[in-house]
Structures are given as structure tokens and as C-alpha cells.
Scaffold this active site. Sequence first.
Site, PDB file in Angstrom:
ATOM      1  N   ARG A 164      -1.364  -3.591   1.431  1.00 33.17           N
ATOM      2  CA  ARG A 164      -1.971  -3.121   0.170  1.00 33.17           C
ATOM      3  C   ARG A 164      -1.745  -1.695  -0.369  1.00 33.17           C
ATOM      4  NH1 ARG A 164      -7.048  -7.010  -1.147  1.00 33.17           N
ATOM      5  NH2 ARG A 164      -7.919  -5.607   0.249  1.00 33.17           N
ATOM      6  N   ASP A 165      -1.303  -0.823   0.456  1.00 33.37           N
ATOM      7  CA  ASP A 165      -1.153   0.471   0.233  1.00 33.37           C
ATOM      8  C   ASP A 165      -0.075   1.057   0.766  1.00 33.37           C
ATOM      9  OD1 ASP A 165      -2.064   2.589  -1.105  1.00 33.37           O
ATOM     10  OD2 ASP A 165      -3.523   3.424   0.562  1.00 33.37           O
TER      11      ASP A 165
END
Length: 131
Positions: free
Chosen positions: A61-62
Site C-alpha cells: 500500500r505504499d
Amino acid sequence: MGLELSFQTKTDICFAMELMAGDLSKYMIDRPSYCLEHALRWTSQIALGIRALHDIGIIHRDIKAENILIDVRESVQIADYELCYIDGDESPLDREREYTISAVGTTYCMAPEVLQNKLDPGSRATRVLNE
């Protein structure tokens, strides 16, 4: 990234990791031609790394250049799991399943459809993604 060793002092918990030469962001700014030479291999390594994470139930997610570290052997390592989603059963992710609805990560690195969802949850992008 692998953990080489860990230890604790009276006030801190310390983790020793493999020595990294830098992150992809720094390389892109300081040595763009070097990045072009290694782009295909690094992209393949990143894709394989993300696949390996998905195979054990983790969504990073990043993903961004600052979270891609380059080791002394000129290979990449995915770092910074602070925002990751971990599926409890450690089985491969299922593309048909919805794991999380929260949009987290670095805004300027998000895919447009994720950012649109974050800014306007009732948008067309949300409806298309849920169909």
C-alpha cells in the site's frame, strides 16, 4: 528485507538490516542514466517482490521510489511496511476478494482511481471498482 540481528538496550529496541547503498529516489535524482541501465532488472525485481508479498497475504500500500532500497549488489529491496495490510491466514491474495476499503499511502504516488476514491467515495470510480 531481511533482519540480520536485533537487540535491546534499556531504552531502545534495535534492528540490524543489510547495508543499503541508497533508495531509488536518490538514484533517480543523482544518477538517472544509471537508473536507465538497471530499470528493466529493478522493475522485474520489484514485480517479483510484490508478487511474493501477495503470495503470503500482504498488500504493501505504499510502493514508491523512497521505499525501494538498492543494496550493495545493485539489487532492490522493498522497505517500509508501516502501512501494509496483512491478511491473517497468510494465504495468497484472491483477486476477487475485497480486503480493505481504506485508501492509505503517499497521496502523490497513488493510482488516480485510488485517489479519486479517497477524495470522493461516491464517485464513478468507486462504482466501477465495486462492479
